[in-house]
Design a protein around this motif. Structure first.
Motif, PDB file in Angstrom:
ATOM      1  N   ARG A 122      -6.194   2.044  62.474  1.00 11.79           N
ATOM      2  CA  ARG A 122      -6.610   0.743  62.999  1.00 11.79           C
ATOM      3  C   ARG A 122      -6.454  -0.356  61.949  1.00 11.79           C
ATOM      4  O   ARG A 122      -6.371  -1.536  62.284  1.00 11.79           O
ATOM      5  N   TYR A 123      -6.390   0.050  60.687  1.00 13.00           N
ATOM      6  CA  TYR A 123      -6.232  -0.926  59.607  1.00 13.00           C
ATOM      7  C   TYR A 123      -4.780  -1.037  59.153  1.00 13.00           C
ATOM      8  O   TYR A 123      -4.345  -2.109  58.726  1.00 13.00           O
ATOM      9  N   ALA A 124      -4.046   0.049  59.227  1.00 14.07           N
ATOM     10  CA  ALA A 124      -2.622   0.051  58.869  1.00 14.07           C
ATOM     11  C   ALA A 124      -1.984   1.220  59.607  1.00 14.07           C
ATOM     12  O   ALA A 124      -2.403   2.373  59.418  1.00 14.07           O
ATOM     13  N   SER A 125      -0.992   0.939  60.428  1.00 10.54           N
ATOM     14  CA  SER A 125      -0.457   1.979  61.319  1.00 10.54           C
ATOM     15  C   SER A 125       0.543   2.905  60.643  1.00 10.54           C
ATOM     16  O   SER A 125       0.901   3.939  61.198  1.00 10.54           O
ATOM     17  N   THR A 126       1.008   2.562  59.440  1.00 11.24           N
ATOM     18  CA  THR A 126       1.966   3.405  58.731  1.00 11.24           C
ATOM     19  C   THR A 126       1.634   3.437  57.239  1.00 11.24           C
ATOM     20  O   THR A 126       0.895   2.575  56.725  1.00 11.24           O
ATOM     21  N   LYS A 127       2.203   4.397  56.552  1.00 11.60           N
ATOM     22  CA  LYS A 127       2.024   4.483  55.109  1.00 11.60           C
ATOM     23  C   LYS A 127       2.638   3.268  54.416  1.00 11.60           C
ATOM     24  O   LYS A 127       2.100   2.764  53.413  1.00 11.60           O
ATOM     25  N   ALA A 128       3.751   2.786  54.954  1.00 10.93           N
ATOM     26  CA  ALA A 128       4.392   1.600  54.369  1.00 10.93           C
ATOM     27  C   ALA A 128       3.451   0.400  54.424  1.00 10.93           C
ATOM     28  O   ALA A 128       3.367  -0.381  53.464  1.00 10.93           O
ATOM     29  N   GLU A 129       2.744   0.247  55.531  1.00 10.27           N
ATOM     30  CA  GLU A 129       1.810  -0.872  55.639  1.00 10.27           C
ATOM     31  C   GLU A 129       0.654  -0.724  54.656  1.00 10.27           C
ATOM     32  O   GLU A 129       0.181  -1.716  54.092  1.00 10.27           O
ATOM     33  N   LEU A 130       0.211   0.500  54.444  1.00  8.19           N
ATOM     34  CA  LEU A 130      -0.827   0.730  53.435  1.00  8.19           C
ATOM     35  C   LEU A 130      -0.339   0.324  52.056  1.00  8.19           C
ATOM     36  O   LEU A 130      -1.064  -0.309  51.280  1.00  8.19           O
ATOM     37  N   LEU A 131       0.887   0.699  51.739  1.00  9.35           N
ATOM     38  CA  LEU A 131       1.450   0.320  50.443  1.00  9.35           C
ATOM     39  C   LEU A 131       1.528  -1.198  50.310  1.00  9.35           C
ATOM     40  O   LEU A 131       1.189  -1.756  49.263  1.00  9.35           O
ATOM     41  N   ILE A 132       1.976  -1.861  51.372  1.00  9.85           N
ATOM     42  CA  ILE A 132       2.085  -3.313  51.319  1.00  9.85           C
ATOM     43  C   ILE A 132       0.711  -3.950  51.138  1.00  9.85           C
ATOM     44  O   ILE A 132       0.554  -4.911  50.369  1.00  9.85           O
ATOM     45  N   MET A 133      -0.303  -3.422  51.821  1.00  6.86           N
ATOM     46  CA  MET A 133      -1.675  -3.905  51.633  1.00  6.86           C
ATOM     47  C   MET A 133      -2.053  -3.878  50.147  1.00  6.86           C
ATOM     48  O   MET A 133      -2.550  -4.862  49.598  1.00  6.86           O
ATOM     49  N   ASP A 157       9.801  -5.222  59.356  1.00  6.72           N
ATOM     50  CA  ASP A 157       9.508  -6.174  60.417  1.00  6.72           C
ATOM     51  C   ASP A 157       8.735  -7.365  59.844  1.00  6.72           C
ATOM     52  O   ASP A 157       7.583  -7.214  59.419  1.00  6.72           O
ATOM     53  N   PRO A 158       9.333  -8.573  59.836  1.00  8.29           N
ATOM     54  CA  PRO A 158       8.663  -9.713  59.212  1.00  8.29           C
ATOM     55  C   PRO A 158       7.477 -10.245  60.002  1.00  8.29           C
ATOM     56  O   PRO A 158       6.724 -11.079  59.495  1.00  8.29           O
ATOM     57  N   THR A 159       7.296  -9.759  61.241  1.00  8.36           N
ATOM     58  CA  THR A 159       6.160 -10.213  62.032  1.00  8.36           C
ATOM     59  C   THR A 159       4.912  -9.350  61.809  1.00  8.36           C
ATOM     60  O   THR A 159       3.821  -9.723  62.231  1.00  8.36           O
ATOM     61  N   GLU A 160       5.078  -8.205  61.144  1.00  8.59           N
ATOM     62  CA  GLU A 160       3.934  -7.345  60.855  1.00  8.59           C
ATOM     63  C   GLU A 160       3.028  -8.087  59.855  1.00  8.59           C
ATOM     64  O   GLU A 160       3.506  -8.638  58.871  1.00  8.59           O
ATOM     65  N   PRO A 161       1.715  -8.142  60.106  1.00  2.94           N
ATOM     66  CA  PRO A 161       0.834  -9.017  59.318  1.00  2.94           C
ATOM     67  C   PRO A 161       0.909  -8.822  57.808  1.00  2.94           C
ATOM     68  O   PRO A 161       0.949  -9.802  57.063  1.00  2.94           O
ATOM     69  N   TYR A 162       0.912  -7.577  57.331  1.00  2.00           N
ATOM     70  CA  TYR A 162       0.924  -7.370  55.892  1.00  2.00           C
ATOM     71  C   TYR A 162       2.264  -7.772  55.290  1.00  2.00           C
ATOM     72  O   TYR A 162       2.324  -8.323  54.188  1.00  2.00           O
TER      73      TYR A 162
END
Length: 208
Positions: free
Chosen positions: A56-67, A126-131
């Protein structure tokens, strides 16, 4: 009536607490093992949250890394801007730009796999992904900071400064992520970047 706001406050605090635990766990796991050596399940376990909660906070490992990397990247840019402002009057525009990008180079190379993956995700994800959107805004802020420094040079106009800043950020990207340069120290990479920037700015001064 007023008491109805208390549960919302608790929920928000609980959400923030979970986010902080997830961020801390991701930061520690990525630092210890690199992004390829970690799973989202391991991060969830260390954060003591269910895997569904983590997603719910980050849907992929890549998004976690970007966070995680966004926080580091933002701090590096702030440090660089402070160093560049402190260098005003102590050298030319080249030295001020190098002062700005020094902490950025160190940030990207702190854990090379994480830094390379982070930049790759910002460029190709994806440049529209918030992180990612937040990370791209930080990159734009770095570019604007370089542009601002270049416009202080009497020989560089505003339009050229913006173009040169894009060239310089591309130099930073290649020099900090290309496989052929991974064996180099931060100092060697920064020295090479400095030489490339000097060569990039030289025509401006020759034709002025």
């Amino acid at each position: 009536m007023g008491g109805g706001h208390t549960p919302v406050g608790r929920r928000e605090r609980a959400k923030e607490d979970k986010r902080e635990r997830i961020m801390t766990a991701a930061r520690e796991q990525f630092a210890e093992h690199g992004v390829s050596g970690v799973t989202t399940r391991q991060i969830a376990d260390r954060a003591d949250v269910a895997i569904g909660t983590l997603y719910r906070y980050a849907s992929t490992k890549a998004e976690l890394l970007i966070m995680v990397q966004n926080e580091k990247f933002a701090a590096a840019i702030d440090d660089g801007l402070a160093a560049a402002n402190a260098a005003v009057g102590q050298g030319g525009v080249l030295e001020r730009v190098v002062a700005l990008i020094g902490p950025v180079v160190a940030c990207v190379r702190e854990q090379t796999e994480n830094g390379r993956t982070y930049l790759h995700e910002l460029v190709f994800g994806d440049p529209t992904e918030p992180y990612r959107r937040a990370g791209l805004a930080l990159a734009a802020g770095l570019e604007e900071g370089i542009t601002g420094l270049l416009t202080r040079d009497d020989y560089i106009d505003a339009a050229d400064a913006a173009t040169l800043a894009r060239v310089i950020t591309a130099v930073i990207h290649i020099s900090t992520t290309a496989t052929v340069y991974l064996h180099r120290s931060d100092e060697a990479v920064l020295a090479d970047v400095r030489n490339q920037i000097r060569a990039t700015l030289a025509p401006q001064h020759r034709t002025a």
